[in-house]
Design a protein around this motif. Structure first.
Motif, PDB file in Angstrom:
ATOM      1  N   GLU A 184     -38.200 -61.347 -57.923  1.00  0.00           N
ATOM      2  CA  GLU A 184     -37.769 -62.668 -57.469  1.00  0.00           C
ATOM      3  C   GLU A 184     -38.857 -63.727 -57.608  1.00  0.00           C
ATOM      4  OE1 GLU A 184     -34.793 -59.865 -55.980  1.00  0.00           O
ATOM      5  OE2 GLU A 184     -36.999 -59.852 -55.981  1.00  0.00           O
ATOM      6  N   TYR A 185     -40.103 -63.308 -57.760  1.00  0.00           N
ATOM      7  CA  TYR A 185     -41.168 -64.284 -57.988  1.00  0.00           C
ATOM      8  C   TYR A 185     -40.918 -65.085 -59.265  1.00  0.00           C
ATOM      9  CZ  TYR A 185     -44.552 -62.751 -54.398  1.00  0.00           C
ATOM     10  OH  TYR A 185     -45.213 -62.486 -53.223  1.00  0.00           O
ATOM     11  N   LYS A 186     -40.170 -64.524 -60.194  1.00  0.00           N
ATOM     12  CA  LYS A 186     -39.892 -65.219 -61.456  1.00  0.00           C
ATOM     13  C   LYS A 186     -38.960 -66.412 -61.265  1.00  0.00           C
ATOM     14  CE  LYS A 186     -40.626 -61.194 -64.439  1.00  0.00           C
ATOM     15  NZ  LYS A 186     -40.018 -60.263 -65.432  1.00  0.00           N
ATOM     16  N   LEU A 187     -38.366 -66.530 -60.088  1.00  0.00           N
ATOM     17  CA  LEU A 187     -37.450 -67.639 -59.813  1.00  0.00           C
ATOM     18  C   LEU A 187     -38.181 -68.873 -59.298  1.00  0.00           C
ATOM     19  CD1 LEU A 187     -34.588 -65.651 -58.023  1.00  0.00           C
ATOM     20  CD2 LEU A 187     -34.717 -66.340 -60.431  1.00  0.00           C
ATOM     21  N   ALA A 188     -39.493 -68.823 -59.235  1.00  0.00           N
ATOM     22  CA  ALA A 188     -40.260 -69.931 -58.679  1.00  0.00           C
ATOM     23  C   ALA A 188     -40.038 -71.213 -59.458  1.00  0.00           C
ATOM     24  CB  ALA A 188     -41.750 -69.582 -58.678  1.00  0.00           C
ATOM     25  N   ASN A 189     -39.777 -72.296 -58.745  1.00  0.00           N
ATOM     26  CA  ASN A 189     -39.687 -73.621 -59.359  1.00  0.00           C
ATOM     27  C   ASN A 189     -39.906 -74.677 -58.281  1.00  0.00           C
ATOM     28  OD1 ASN A 189     -37.041 -74.494 -58.186  1.00  0.00           O
ATOM     29  ND2 ASN A 189     -36.314 -72.713 -59.321  1.00  0.00           N
ATOM     30  N   LYS A 190     -40.043 -75.916 -58.696  1.00  0.00           N
ATOM     31  CA  LYS A 190     -40.385 -76.992 -57.763  1.00  0.00           C
ATOM     32  C   LYS A 190     -39.302 -77.230 -56.730  1.00  0.00           C
ATOM     33  CE  LYS A 190     -43.443 -79.379 -60.999  1.00  0.00           C
ATOM     34  NZ  LYS A 190     -43.702 -80.616 -61.768  1.00  0.00           N
ATOM     35  N   GLU A 191     -38.052 -76.894 -57.051  1.00  0.00           N
ATOM     36  CA  GLU A 191     -36.969 -77.100 -56.093  1.00  0.00           C
ATOM     37  C   GLU A 191     -37.139 -76.217 -54.858  1.00  0.00           C
ATOM     38  OE1 GLU A 191     -36.422 -77.065 -59.446  1.00  0.00           O
ATOM     39  OE2 GLU A 191     -36.174 -79.241 -59.347  1.00  0.00           O
ATOM     40  N   GLN A 192     -37.859 -75.090 -55.002  1.00  0.00           N
ATOM     41  CA  GLN A 192     -38.113 -74.210 -53.865  1.00  0.00           C
ATOM     42  C   GLN A 192     -39.438 -74.540 -53.177  1.00  0.00           C
ATOM     43  OE1 GLN A 192     -36.782 -72.309 -56.655  1.00  0.00           O
ATOM     44  NE2 GLN A 192     -34.832 -71.900 -55.686  1.00  0.00           N
ATOM     45  N   GLY A 193     -39.965 -75.740 -53.406  1.00  0.00           N
ATOM     46  CA  GLY A 193     -41.203 -76.141 -52.757  1.00  0.00           C
ATOM     47  C   GLY A 193     -42.424 -75.461 -53.336  1.00  0.00           C
ATOM     48  N   LEU A 194     -42.386 -75.155 -54.616  1.00  0.00           N
ATOM     49  CA  LEU A 194     -43.509 -74.497 -55.268  1.00  0.00           C
ATOM     50  C   LEU A 194     -44.795 -75.295 -55.080  1.00  0.00           C
ATOM     51  CD1 LEU A 194     -44.557 -72.308 -57.335  1.00  0.00           C
ATOM     52  CD2 LEU A 194     -44.064 -74.002 -59.110  1.00  0.00           C
ATOM     53  N   LYS A 195     -45.835 -74.599 -54.645  1.00  0.00           N
ATOM     54  CA  LYS A 195     -47.148 -75.219 -54.563  1.00  0.00           C
ATOM     55  C   LYS A 195     -48.203 -74.177 -54.906  1.00  0.00           C
ATOM     56  CE  LYS A 195     -47.415 -74.657 -49.515  1.00  0.00           C
ATOM     57  NZ  LYS A 195     -47.600 -75.371 -48.237  1.00  0.00           N
ATOM     58  N   GLY A 196     -49.288 -74.660 -55.482  1.00  0.00           N
ATOM     59  CA  GLY A 196     -50.345 -73.765 -55.905  1.00  0.00           C
ATOM     60  C   GLY A 196     -50.386 -73.628 -57.415  1.00  0.00           C
ATOM     61  N   ILE A 197     -51.145 -72.672 -57.891  1.00  0.00           N
ATOM     62  CA  ILE A 197     -51.400 -72.489 -59.323  1.00  0.00           C
ATOM     63  C   ILE A 197     -50.400 -71.505 -59.915  1.00  0.00           C
ATOM     64  CG2 ILE A 197     -53.104 -71.687 -61.016  1.00  0.00           C
ATOM     65  CD1 ILE A 197     -55.272 -72.511 -58.972  1.00  0.00           C
ATOM     66  N   TYR A 198     -49.769 -71.943 -61.005  1.00  0.00           N
ATOM     67  CA  TYR A 198     -48.798 -71.094 -61.723  1.00  0.00           C
ATOM     68  C   TYR A 198     -49.175 -71.173 -63.199  1.00  0.00           C
ATOM     69  CZ  TYR A 198     -44.125 -69.083 -62.725  1.00  0.00           C
ATOM     70  OH  TYR A 198     -43.079 -68.281 -63.119  1.00  0.00           O
ATOM     71  N   ASN A 199     -50.147 -70.330 -63.614  1.00  0.00           N
ATOM     72  CA  ASN A 199     -50.728 -70.440 -64.952  1.00  0.00           C
ATOM     73  C   ASN A 199     -50.436 -69.251 -65.853  1.00  0.00           C
ATOM     74  OD1 ASN A 199     -51.771 -72.947 -64.442  1.00  0.00           O
ATOM     75  ND2 ASN A 199     -53.885 -72.273 -64.175  1.00  0.00           N
ATOM     76  N   GLU A 200     -49.633 -68.298 -65.393  1.00  0.00           N
ATOM     77  CA  GLU A 200     -49.264 -67.189 -66.268  1.00  0.00           C
ATOM     78  C   GLU A 200     -47.882 -66.666 -65.877  1.00  0.00           C
ATOM     79  OE1 GLU A 200     -51.119 -63.265 -65.867  1.00  0.00           O
ATOM     80  OE2 GLU A 200     -52.270 -64.033 -64.154  1.00  0.00           O
ATOM     81  N   THR A 201     -47.235 -66.034 -66.834  1.00  0.00           N
ATOM     82  CA  THR A 201     -45.923 -65.445 -66.579  1.00  0.00           C
ATOM     83  C   THR A 201     -46.036 -64.373 -65.511  1.00  0.00           C
ATOM     84  OG1 THR A 201     -45.272 -65.835 -68.872  1.00  0.00           O
ATOM     85  CG2 THR A 201     -43.982 -64.222 -67.629  1.00  0.00           C
ATOM     86  N   VAL A 202     -45.116 -64.363 -64.567  1.00  0.00           N
ATOM     87  CA  VAL A 202     -45.137 -63.379 -63.492  1.00  0.00           C
ATOM     88  C   VAL A 202     -44.958 -61.981 -64.067  1.00  0.00           C
ATOM     89  CG1 VAL A 202     -43.926 -62.559 -61.438  1.00  0.00           C
ATOM     90  CG2 VAL A 202     -44.322 -65.013 -61.760  1.00  0.00           C
ATOM     91  N   SER A 203     -45.878 -61.081 -63.723  1.00  0.00           N
ATOM     92  CA  SER A 203     -45.872 -59.719 -64.276  1.00  0.00           C
ATOM     93  C   SER A 203     -45.255 -58.735 -63.291  1.00  0.00           C
ATOM     94  CB  SER A 203     -47.302 -59.287 -64.620  1.00  0.00           C
ATOM     95  OG  SER A 203     -47.859 -60.113 -65.610  1.00  0.00           O
ATOM     96  N   SER A 204     -44.001 -58.933 -62.986  1.00  0.00           N
ATOM     97  CA  SER A 204     -43.289 -58.010 -62.110  1.00  0.00           C
ATOM     98  C   SER A 204     -42.646 -56.907 -62.941  1.00  0.00           C
ATOM     99  CB  SER A 204     -42.211 -58.759 -61.326  1.00  0.00           C
ATOM    100  OG  SER A 204     -41.247 -59.284 -62.212  1.00  0.00           O
ATOM    101  N   ALA A 205     -42.082 -55.941 -62.248  1.00  0.00           N
ATOM    102  CA  ALA A 205     -41.302 -54.916 -62.937  1.00  0.00           C
ATOM    103  C   ALA A 205     -40.012 -55.520 -63.479  1.00  0.00           C
ATOM    104  CB  ALA A 205     -40.980 -53.778 -61.974  1.00  0.00           C
ATOM    105  N   ASP A 206     -39.480 -54.916 -64.533  1.00  0.00           N
ATOM    106  CA  ASP A 206     -38.180 -55.338 -65.068  1.00  0.00           C
ATOM    107  C   ASP A 206     -37.037 -54.711 -64.286  1.00  0.00           C
ATOM    108  OD1 ASP A 206     -39.385 -56.838 -67.116  1.00  0.00           O
ATOM    109  OD2 ASP A 206     -39.622 -55.042 -68.348  1.00  0.00           O
ATOM    110  N   ILE A 207     -37.347 -53.695 -63.490  1.00  0.00           N
ATOM    111  CA  ILE A 207     -36.358 -53.043 -62.635  1.00  0.00           C
ATOM    112  C   ILE A 207     -36.428 -53.670 -61.250  1.00  0.00           C
ATOM    113  CG2 ILE A 207     -35.716 -50.878 -61.500  1.00  0.00           C
ATOM    114  CD1 ILE A 207     -36.821 -49.409 -63.921  1.00  0.00           C
TER     115      ILE A 207
END
Length: 284
Positions: A184-207
């Motif tokens: 769910e970290y891959k759903l991050a965007n400004k509409e959800q109040g995103l703040k901080g550094i987002y400089n690489e693709t989220v490396s979560s599991a695909d499952i």
């Protein structure tokens, strides 16, 4: 007064104890001595272990340093901690050498990965529960590259919450720490109040093993914090749960982000606040 958690993540200590490791140890000491946390939470990749015969020596060196700080320590593991001959159960045996290892409640081990709780007591009352879950290393199903929280640990979160409610604790501002970010970290965007550094693709599991949905059903965790991605330290709110990255703390690894840590302050009313702090070499 509040209970303060300092999250350190991705120390990536090497077997050679080089100048980058020295900087990492200096960071740990400075952060603890300046911010005076009540708990030091290590969220994985404490050491490099791939191809290292005696990676336990590196881990023991870290424990020796932690023992100089006189502060409770909690630990979970990442994908680089057990790539050599030592297993997670071996590392848990070494944890016994930590002088102030945080007391584990409701420990449950699945496939050599441990989940447990830490209870925060303030003014003689239980105010928060900290869930700590080992997210593993690499997917044994060979579907995804990185591992995912085991389905039995998802069920454990449910039954553990039920046990606390049955015992009379109904607090709803609890925390969960792990290493690999939830999908769910891959759903991050400004509409959800995103703040901080987002400089690489989220490396979560695909499952997706369903941990986030279970947290929504439990309705008691308001902060999840992970490590793993060195160039991310963002947080955002998704359906009432704040998904956070810790700030990378180790120097012997990739990443352009200034090294530091993440603080969580838990007050007696149940409120939780968090911020990222940065290492300042001038105050070593």
């Amino acid at each position: 007064m509040s209970y303060r958690i300092m999250q350190l993540t991705d120390l990536h200590l090497s077997p050679h104890h080089n100048t980058e490791d020295e900087a990492t140890y200096a960071l740990i000491s400075q952060m603890v001595n300046h911010y005076h946390p009540d708990l030091l939470m290590l969220t994985g990749d404490q050491i490099w272990s791939e191809g290292i015969i005696d990676s336990d020596v590196t881990y023991k060196r870290l424990i020796t340093h932690l023992n100089t700080l006189n502060i409770p320590v909690a630990v979970t593991y990442g994908n680089h901690d057990t790539e050599g001959q030592f297993t997670r159960s071996d590392l848990r045996q070494l944890e016994s050498q930590i002088n102030l290892l945080a007391e584990k409640q409701h420990s449950y081990i699945v496939d050599d990965k441990e989940a447990y709780c830490i209870e925060v007591i303030q003014d003689d009352q239980l105010t928060h529960v900290i869930y700590v879950i080992d997210s593993g290393d690499y997917d044994k199903l060979n579907i995804s590259h990185y591992d995912y929280i085991h389905p039995e640990h998802v069920q454990w979160v449910r039954t553990t919450r039920e046990a606390y409610v049955k015992a009379g604790f109904t607090g709803t501002n609890n925390l969960l720490f792990t290493h690999i970010p939830l999908p769910e970290y891959k759903l991050a965007n400004k509409e959800q109040g995103l703040k901080g550094i987002y400089n690489e693709t989220v490396s979560s599991a695909d499952i997706n093993s369903g941990m986030f949905v279970q947290l929504l059903h439990n309705n008691d965790v308001t902060f999840v914090s992970c490590g793993h991605d060195h160039d991310n330290d963002f947080q955002f709110n998704l359906n009432g749960i704040n998904l956070c990255f810790g700030r990378v703390s180790g120097f012997h690894c990739y990443g352009d982000v200034h090294r530091g840590a993440r603080l969580f302050d838990l007050d007696t009313t149940g409120r939780v606040t968090t911020k990222v702090i940065e290492y300042d070499k001038r105050y070593e």
